[in-house]
Design a protein around this motif. Structure first.
Motif, PDB file in Angstrom:
ATOM      1  N   ASP B 139       0.857  -1.194   0.000  1.00  0.00           N
ATOM      2  CA  ASP B 139       0.000   0.000   0.000  1.00  0.00           C
ATOM      3  C   ASP B 139       0.891   1.241   0.000  1.00  0.00           C
ATOM      4  OD1 ASP B 139      -1.773   2.061   0.526  1.00  0.00           O
ATOM      5  OD2 ASP B 139      -2.914   0.919   2.021  1.00  0.00           O
ATOM      6  N   VAL B 140       0.701   2.086  -0.991  1.00  0.00           N
ATOM      7  CA  VAL B 140       1.550   3.290  -1.089  1.00  0.00           C
ATOM      8  C   VAL B 140       1.456   4.173   0.145  1.00  0.00           C
ATOM      9  CG1 VAL B 140       1.681   3.436  -3.606  1.00  0.00           C
ATOM     10  CG2 VAL B 140      -0.258   4.493  -2.414  1.00  0.00           C
ATOM     11  N   ARG B 141       0.315   4.067   0.845  1.00  0.00           N
ATOM     12  CA  ARG B 141       0.154   4.912   2.031  1.00  0.00           C
ATOM     13  C   ARG B 141       1.111   4.514   3.152  1.00  0.00           C
ATOM     14  NH1 ARG B 141      -6.292   4.293   1.571  1.00  0.00           N
ATOM     15  NH2 ARG B 141      -5.527   2.165   1.267  1.00  0.00           N
ATOM     16  N   ARG B 142       1.750   3.355   3.019  1.00  0.00           N
ATOM     17  CA  ARG B 142       2.742   2.952   4.018  1.00  0.00           C
ATOM     18  C   ARG B 142       4.069   3.684   3.818  1.00  0.00           C
ATOM     19  NH1 ARG B 142       4.133  -2.751   4.418  1.00  0.00           N
ATOM     20  NH2 ARG B 142       4.611  -2.203   6.566  1.00  0.00           N
ATOM     21  N   GLY B 143       4.213   4.371   2.681  1.00  0.00           N
ATOM     22  CA  GLY B 143       5.443   5.122   2.426  1.00  0.00           C
ATOM     23  C   GLY B 143       6.658   4.211   2.458  1.00  0.00           C
ATOM     24  N   SER B 144       7.737   4.658   3.088  1.00  0.00           N
ATOM     25  CA  SER B 144       8.984   3.875   3.032  1.00  0.00           C
ATOM     26  C   SER B 144       8.897   2.581   3.835  1.00  0.00           C
ATOM     27  CB  SER B 144      10.183   4.719   3.467  1.00  0.00           C
ATOM     28  OG  SER B 144       9.936   5.307   4.709  1.00  0.00           O
ATOM     29  N   ASP B 145       7.874   2.454   4.679  1.00  0.00           N
ATOM     30  CA  ASP B 145       7.702   1.172   5.391  1.00  0.00           C
ATOM     31  C   ASP B 145       7.429   0.027   4.410  1.00  0.00           C
ATOM     32  OD1 ASP B 145       8.059   2.451   7.754  1.00  0.00           O
ATOM     33  OD2 ASP B 145       5.918   2.536   8.288  1.00  0.00           O
ATOM     34  N   ALA B 146       6.960   0.362   3.241  1.00  0.00           N
ATOM     35  CA  ALA B 146       6.652  -0.679   2.255  1.00  0.00           C
ATOM     36  C   ALA B 146       7.883  -1.101   1.462  1.00  0.00           C
ATOM     37  CB  ALA B 146       5.569  -0.178   1.295  1.00  0.00           C
ATOM     38  N   ILE B 147       8.984  -0.398   1.630  1.00  0.00           N
ATOM     39  CA  ILE B 147      10.146  -0.658   0.766  1.00  0.00           C
ATOM     40  C   ILE B 147      10.707  -2.084   0.918  1.00  0.00           C
ATOM     41  CG2 ILE B 147      12.513   0.084   0.204  1.00  0.00           C
ATOM     42  CD1 ILE B 147      11.563   2.989   0.571  1.00  0.00           C
ATOM     43  N   PRO B 148      10.802  -2.622   2.146  1.00  0.00           N
ATOM     44  CA  PRO B 148      11.305  -4.000   2.240  1.00  0.00           C
ATOM     45  C   PRO B 148      10.452  -4.986   1.431  1.00  0.00           C
ATOM     46  CG  PRO B 148      11.364  -2.965   4.392  1.00  0.00           C
ATOM     47  CD  PRO B 148      10.644  -2.008   3.482  1.00  0.00           C
ATOM     48  N   ALA B 149       9.130  -4.834   1.476  1.00  0.00           N
ATOM     49  CA  ALA B 149       8.252  -5.738   0.715  1.00  0.00           C
ATOM     50  C   ALA B 149       8.484  -5.582  -0.786  1.00  0.00           C
ATOM     51  CB  ALA B 149       6.787  -5.450   1.054  1.00  0.00           C
ATOM     52  N   LEU B 150       8.725  -4.359  -1.161  1.00  0.00           N
ATOM     53  CA  LEU B 150       8.994  -4.016  -2.560  1.00  0.00           C
ATOM     54  C   LEU B 150      10.272  -4.707  -3.021  1.00  0.00           C
ATOM     55  CD1 LEU B 150       7.646  -1.715  -4.305  1.00  0.00           C
ATOM     56  CD2 LEU B 150       9.442  -0.224  -3.464  1.00  0.00           C
ATOM     57  N   GLU B 151      11.281  -4.599  -2.187  1.00  0.00           N
ATOM     58  CA  GLU B 151      12.589  -5.170  -2.554  1.00  0.00           C
ATOM     59  C   GLU B 151      12.531  -6.692  -2.569  1.00  0.00           C
ATOM     60  OE1 GLU B 151      15.042  -3.127   0.272  1.00  0.00           O
ATOM     61  OE2 GLU B 151      15.385  -1.431  -1.113  1.00  0.00           O
ATOM     62  N   GLU B 152      11.794  -7.238  -1.594  1.00  0.00           N
ATOM     63  CA  GLU B 152      11.662  -8.688  -1.530  1.00  0.00           C
ATOM     64  C   GLU B 152      11.028  -9.243  -2.806  1.00  0.00           C
ATOM     65  OE1 GLU B 152       9.247 -11.775   1.252  1.00  0.00           O
ATOM     66  OE2 GLU B 152       9.681  -9.788   2.089  1.00  0.00           O
ATOM     67  N   ARG B 153      10.012  -8.517  -3.285  1.00  0.00           N
ATOM     68  CA  ARG B 153       9.323  -8.983  -4.494  1.00  0.00           C
ATOM     69  C   ARG B 153      10.023  -8.532  -5.779  1.00  0.00           C
ATOM     70  NH1 ARG B 153       2.837  -8.613  -3.008  1.00  0.00           N
ATOM     71  NH2 ARG B 153       3.095  -8.910  -0.769  1.00  0.00           N
ATOM     72  N   GLY B 154      11.037  -7.672  -5.619  1.00  0.00           N
ATOM     73  CA  GLY B 154      11.788  -7.211  -6.799  1.00  0.00           C
ATOM     74  C   GLY B 154      10.969  -6.388  -7.768  1.00  0.00           C
ATOM     75  N   LEU B 155      10.063  -5.571  -7.236  1.00  0.00           N
ATOM     76  CA  LEU B 155       9.175  -4.791  -8.111  1.00  0.00           C
ATOM     77  C   LEU B 155       9.821  -3.474  -8.527  1.00  0.00           C
ATOM     78  CD1 LEU B 155       5.782  -5.323  -6.243  1.00  0.00           C
ATOM     79  CD2 LEU B 155       6.602  -6.485  -8.307  1.00  0.00           C
ATOM     80  N   THR B 156       9.799  -3.195  -9.800  1.00  0.00           N
ATOM     81  CA  THR B 156      10.267  -1.897 -10.307  1.00  0.00           C
ATOM     82  C   THR B 156       9.115  -0.882 -10.223  1.00  0.00           C
ATOM     83  OG1 THR B 156       9.532  -2.215 -12.579  1.00  0.00           O
ATOM     84  CG2 THR B 156      11.702  -3.144 -11.982  1.00  0.00           C
ATOM     85  N   LEU B 157       9.442   0.372 -10.493  1.00  0.00           N
ATOM     86  CA  LEU B 157       8.378   1.384 -10.501  1.00  0.00           C
ATOM     87  C   LEU B 157       7.367   1.080 -11.611  1.00  0.00           C
ATOM     88  CD1 LEU B 157       7.014   3.896  -9.519  1.00  0.00           C
ATOM     89  CD2 LEU B 157       8.767   5.296 -10.630  1.00  0.00           C
ATOM     90  N   PHE B 158       7.849   0.596 -12.723  1.00  0.00           N
ATOM     91  CA  PHE B 158       6.915   0.213 -13.794  1.00  0.00           C
ATOM     92  C   PHE B 158       5.965  -0.887 -13.310  1.00  0.00           C
ATOM     93  CE2 PHE B 158       5.477  -2.180 -17.470  1.00  0.00           C
ATOM     94  CZ  PHE B 158       5.065  -1.168 -18.326  1.00  0.00           C
TER      95      PHE B 158
END
Lengths: 283, 283
Positions: B139-158
């Motif tokens: 959820d974008v509303r989590r701000g930088s707290d979401a970054i670990p999940a993002l990195e784990e899943r390897g998601l790009t901005l696209f």
């Protein structure tokens, strides 16, 4: 806290947005050849020169760059006078935005600053009157052709502007410690409403006080005096609050007559910048 | 020729100046908490991030910087969506402002760009809907707290934006080669009047074509569809020319109802930028 070059650009934008500003382009009015869009583009284009001043460049080159960028739009001269006030104010803000510091900035200008000022006239058509007797070689309309005469006489930019007073109230700010600009900033703090609403109120108060020198140059002293007297009547009865339609009608009439109090707008923009820098005004 | 970062800032200013733009802030209308002044300040503040993109920075950090600067005003979110379109367009303009190049820019975004995008949400309140099932940690509303999940899943901005389609027509531009933005640029070339006049015409044409996704998120699909159908009626009978009062009344009504087609304004700003860059539009 917004940095000084951004506050200066924003001051240009909020000034033109203020409405009604009798005779001038505002959020509700365009002139036939000079539109709101041109002022937006002029402010955007001026930013790099304002950044130069914020980063410590000399006043003349920073001003020339700001004017060159401002002129990259189809309306020609939108904010020449305002930039002539904003550039030394931005330069002063590097140290401290106070009257003594901005006085030392303008008094410290050099012959090279004056040369850059003359070059600025090559980027844009500025409406000016004929130079005084003996000053023909220094007519600003000669642009860089006047630079040898400038150097021969050893004139600084302060000297050049000093020679333009009386008759040009932008130049007068340079030689009077930017007193009306600082006064305008206080009025921004005291006024009501949004920043651009206050721009209209401060503009009217300044116009009511002294005949606009651009109007005097273009239309004669009698017209400039008439405009000031009528602005004073509106101010006296607090017409922006009590009878806004009357101020709107006055604004439309001046636009129709081609009477544009541009110098008063320049001082308003300078006051806006000071008010933003001092956080007297929220946006 | 104005450099790309200046054209992008100017696009933001001309977009908000265009009137009437039904439901949105324009040269004639403020919203209760979001005023014209805020948009002026937002555009000024965004410039440094736009300059970063013009100088070759990655899309994510340039966008974060643009949003951080934009948010330095009291109206909160003014131009988040517009910047999400403008930053990759400005980045593309370094090489060539064409659909294939901007596609390669957005497809080349990284996980680090996505992290910067998430950090951007910490600078400003953006109205978004709840994330799809399984996407809660992102959820974008989590701000930088979401970054670990993002990195784990390897998601790009696209990837992140791809997951927001359908339901967000700014994200859709990213995954559809910015087709509506480039189409809007052609309409700017074909329209009549000043740049900001054309902004109103292009806005109405876009609104008439597809329901605004910000309106759908805030007010539901039926309201978004109603707004688009009514815009189409006005467009059909060329009401901006033949009956401007009707479009003004529609604009006032939407403002009163709090229905603001912000996504359509974002695409209008992107089209304006492309038109300015291609010199299809004079200011």
């Amino acid at each position: 806290m917004r940095p000084p070059a951004q506050n200066a650009e924003l001051a240009l934008l909020l000034e033109v947005a203020g409405t009604p500003k009798p005779g001038n382009v505002d959020r509700k009015r365009d002139l036939p050849e000079l539109r709101f869009d041109h002022f937006l583009a002029g402010a955007v284009g001026a930013r790099d020169g304002l950044e130069m001043a914020a980063n410590g460049a000399s006043v003349g080159p920073a001003f020339e760059r700001a004017v060159e960028g401002m002129a990259t739009q189809g309306g020609d001269n939108t904010q020449f006078g305002a930039l002539l006030l904003l550039v030394p104010l931005v330069r002063a803000a590097r140290e401290e935005l106070s009257q003594p510091i901005v006085e030392s900035v303008v008094e410290g200008t050099t012959v090279a600053d004056a040369a850059a000022f003359y070059r600025a006239f090559e980027h844009v058509d500025v409406f000016v009157s004929d130079p005084p007797a003996g000053m023909g070689p220094l007519d600003v309309r000669r642009g860089s052709d006047a630079i040898p005469a400038l150097e021969e006489r050893g004139l600084t930019l302060f000297d050049v502007l000093d020679a333009s007073v009386p008759g040009d109230d932008v130049a007068r700010e340079w030689t009077h410690g930017f007193e009306r600009s600082f006064l305008a900033a206080e009025r921004f703090a005291d006024a009501d409403g949004s920043a651009s609403d206050r721009a209209a109120a401060v503009f009217l108060s300044l116009l009511a006080e002294r005949p606009d020198t651009l109007v005097a140059t273009k239309h004669g002293d009698a017209v400039a005096r008439e405009v000031t007297d009528r602005a004073a009547e509106h101010l006296e009865r607090d017409a922006l609050e009590t009878d806004p339609a009357a101020v709107d009608a006055f604004a439309d009439e001046l636009v129709d007559r081609g009477v544009n109090p541009g110098t008063t707008a320049d001082v308003t923009a300078a006051g806006l910048f000071i008010a933003l820098e001092r956080e007297l005004l929220d946006v």
